[in-house]
Motif scaffolding. Structure first.
Motif, short mmCIF file in Angstrom:
data_model
loop_
_atom_site.label_atom_id
_atom_site.label_comp_id
_atom_site.label_asym_id
_atom_site.label_seq_id
_atom_site.Cartn_x
_atom_site.Cartn_y
_atom_site.Cartn_z
N LYS A 1 5.41 -14.73 0.24
CA LYS A 1 6.59 -14.83 -0.63
C LYS A 1 6.59 -16.19 -1.32
CE LYS A 1 9.38 -11.96 2.43
NZ LYS A 1 10.62 -11.86 3.22
N ILE A 2 6.67 -16.15 -2.63
CA ILE A 2 6.70 -17.39 -3.41
C ILE A 2 8.06 -17.48 -4.09
CG2 ILE A 2 5.64 -18.62 -5.36
CD1 ILE A 2 3.63 -18.20 -3.10
N TYR A 3 8.62 -18.67 -4.10
CA TYR A 3 9.84 -18.92 -4.88
C TYR A 3 9.44 -19.94 -5.95
CZ TYR A 3 14.80 -19.32 -5.88
OH TYR A 3 16.03 -19.28 -6.49
N GLN A 4 9.29 -19.41 -7.18
CA GLN A 4 8.74 -20.25 -8.25
C GLN A 4 9.85 -20.84 -9.11
OE1 GLN A 4 5.35 -18.42 -10.16
NE2 GLN A 4 5.76 -19.48 -12.07
N VAL A 5 9.89 -22.15 -9.16
CA VAL A 5 10.94 -22.81 -9.95
C VAL A 5 10.32 -23.80 -10.94
CG1 VAL A 5 12.68 -22.62 -8.11
CG2 VAL A 5 11.27 -24.67 -8.25
N VAL B 1 -0.38 -5.26 -3.98
CA VAL B 1 0.58 -5.34 -5.10
C VAL B 1 1.18 -6.74 -5.20
CG1 VAL B 1 1.29 -2.92 -5.15
CG2 VAL B 1 2.43 -4.49 -3.58
N ILE B 2 1.57 -7.07 -6.42
CA ILE B 2 2.31 -8.30 -6.63
C ILE B 2 3.52 -7.97 -7.50
CG2 ILE B 2 0.66 -8.96 -8.47
CD1 ILE B 2 1.28 -11.89 -7.58
N LEU B 3 4.69 -8.25 -6.97
CA LEU B 3 5.93 -7.92 -7.68
C LEU B 3 6.64 -9.22 -8.02
CD1 LEU B 3 5.36 -5.26 -5.99
CD2 LEU B 3 7.82 -4.88 -6.08
N ASP B 4 7.19 -9.31 -9.23
CA ASP B 4 8.02 -10.48 -9.52
C ASP B 4 9.42 -10.03 -9.91
OD1 ASP B 4 7.75 -9.73 -12.17
OD2 ASP B 4 7.47 -11.77 -12.89
N GLY B 5 10.40 -10.90 -9.58
CA GLY B 5 11.78 -10.55 -9.86
C GLY B 5 12.75 -11.57 -9.29
N ARG B 6 13.86 -11.06 -8.74
CA ARG B 6 14.88 -11.96 -8.20
C ARG B 6 15.16 -11.68 -6.71
NH1 ARG B 6 14.00 -12.55 -12.80
NH2 ARG B 6 15.22 -13.48 -14.45
N ASP B 7 14.86 -10.43 -6.28
CA ASP B 7 15.23 -10.02 -4.92
C ASP B 7 14.04 -9.42 -4.18
OD1 ASP B 7 14.90 -7.80 -6.52
OD2 ASP B 7 16.44 -6.62 -5.50
N ILE B 8 12.83 -9.76 -4.59
CA ILE B 8 11.65 -9.10 -4.00
C ILE B 8 11.48 -9.56 -2.54
CG2 ILE B 8 9.19 -8.55 -4.26
CD1 ILE B 8 11.03 -7.67 -6.63
N GLY B 9 11.49 -10.87 -2.33
CA GLY B 9 11.32 -11.38 -0.97
C GLY B 9 12.53 -11.18 -0.08
N THR B 10 13.70 -11.06 -0.68
CA THR B 10 14.92 -10.93 0.15
C THR B 10 15.31 -9.48 0.40
OG1 THR B 10 16.19 -11.14 -1.91
CG2 THR B 10 15.97 -13.14 -0.57
N VAL B 11 14.95 -8.56 -0.50
CA VAL B 11 15.42 -7.17 -0.38
C VAL B 11 14.28 -6.14 -0.52
CG1 VAL B 11 16.93 -5.40 -1.38
CG2 VAL B 11 17.71 -7.77 -1.26
N VAL B 12 13.61 -6.16 -1.66
CA VAL B 12 12.67 -5.07 -1.98
C VAL B 12 11.52 -5.03 -0.99
CG1 VAL B 12 11.18 -4.07 -3.78
CG2 VAL B 12 13.29 -5.24 -4.42
N LEU B 13 10.86 -6.17 -0.80
CA LEU B 13 9.72 -6.23 0.14
C LEU B 13 9.98 -7.33 1.16
CD1 LEU B 13 6.68 -5.97 -2.32
CD2 LEU B 13 7.81 -4.11 -1.10
N LYS B 14 10.93 -7.08 2.04
CA LYS B 14 11.30 -8.09 3.04
C LYS B 14 10.12 -8.45 3.93
CE LYS B 14 16.16 -7.76 4.07
NZ LYS B 14 17.05 -6.72 4.49
N ILE C 1 2.54 -9.26 -2.30
CA ILE C 1 2.97 -10.60 -2.71
C ILE C 1 4.29 -10.49 -3.50
CG2 ILE C 1 2.33 -12.70 -3.97
CD1 ILE C 1 -0.62 -11.78 -3.70
N ALA C 2 5.26 -11.29 -3.10
CA ALA C 2 6.57 -11.31 -3.78
C ALA C 2 6.71 -12.64 -4.51
CB ALA C 2 7.67 -11.17 -2.74
N ILE C 3 7.06 -12.59 -5.79
CA ILE C 3 7.35 -13.84 -6.51
C ILE C 3 8.76 -13.75 -7.08
CG2 ILE C 3 6.70 -15.44 -8.35
CD1 ILE C 3 3.91 -14.62 -8.19
#
Ligand code: DC
Length: 219
Positions: A139-143, A121-134, A6-8
């Protein structure tokens, strides 16, 4: 049950880590706070008295940096517990600056991918869904609105007994978001296949329930 990745991603102070921790606990997954790793690099530069803007000197420090993330959430930098020291305002801004350097990103992304191997795994950051774990299954984009993010951070500070100025928090968050969205390498943006969740008017439990629904559709 199948273990997914899971990417956040999302802007600063959107509550990503709080949500990610709750989901990791519910699913018995490993939570990886990638922002903490950029904070460690900034913190190390800070204690070595290196200017965050000096790319060459900051990148030369990487070979001396060893980061460990324990299951209880504590962060160790070269065997020193830095869990709380990396949360200072100065280090937040430093992390945003040093995270724009190619060598810093390569160094940390490689470690993040290794830690995420095998899923669950669940990773949070800025580039997880776009780069780290494509290839992350979810993929969640939380705003959340800037007012809402600043107010949450302000309340958190007051609860912890830390002096806090709402206007200043708002300005710092906006500055950091601008930097994170406009850097050349891996800028913060929503992955095409990410699901956007605006948490401005949602409780923590509502956000978790929404994400758990999405997880269930995928396992
Ligand atoms: O999530 P955080 O606020 O702890 O992150 C601190 C800084 O690190 C953030 O302003 C940008 C950078 N960062 C990044 O570039 N990529 C990530 N995956 C996570 C954080």
């Amino acid at each position: 049950m199948k273990k997914i990745s899971i990417a956040i991603d999302g802007p600063a102070a959107a509550g990503k880590s709080t949500i990610a921790k709750m989901i990791a606990k519910d699913l018995n997954y490993t939570y990886i706070d990638t922002g903490a790793m950029y904070r460690c690099v900034a913190y190390y530069a800070f204690i070595k008295q290196i200017d965050f803007h000096d790319e060459v000197k900051v990148c030369a420090l990487l070979e001396e940096i060893h980061i460990e993330m324990l299951p209880d959430g504590s962060i160790y930098l070269n065997r020193e517990d830095v869990t709380f020291s990396i949360r200072q305002n100065e280090i937040s801004m430093g992390a945003s600056i040093v995270s724009s350097y190619k060598d810093v990103r390569e160094f940390l992304v490689e470690q993040q991918r290794k830690m995420a191997q095998g899923g669950g795994v669940i990773l949070d950051g800025r580039d997880i869904g776009t780069v780290v774990l494509k290839d992350a299954e979810l993929k969640i984009y939380q705003v959340a609105s800037i007012e809402c993010r600043a107010m949450r951070r302000h309340k958190e500070n007051l609860e912890k007994g830390i002096e806090s100025d709402l206007k200043q928090i708002e300005e710092e968050i906006e500055k950091r978001d601008y930097q994170d969205m406009h850097r050349d390498i891996s800028p913060l943006k929503k992955a095409d296949d990410a699901i956007e969740i605006d948490t401005s008017d949602m409780s923590l439990d509502e956000v978790v329930a929404r994400i758990m629904e999405l997880v269930e559709e995928r396992v």
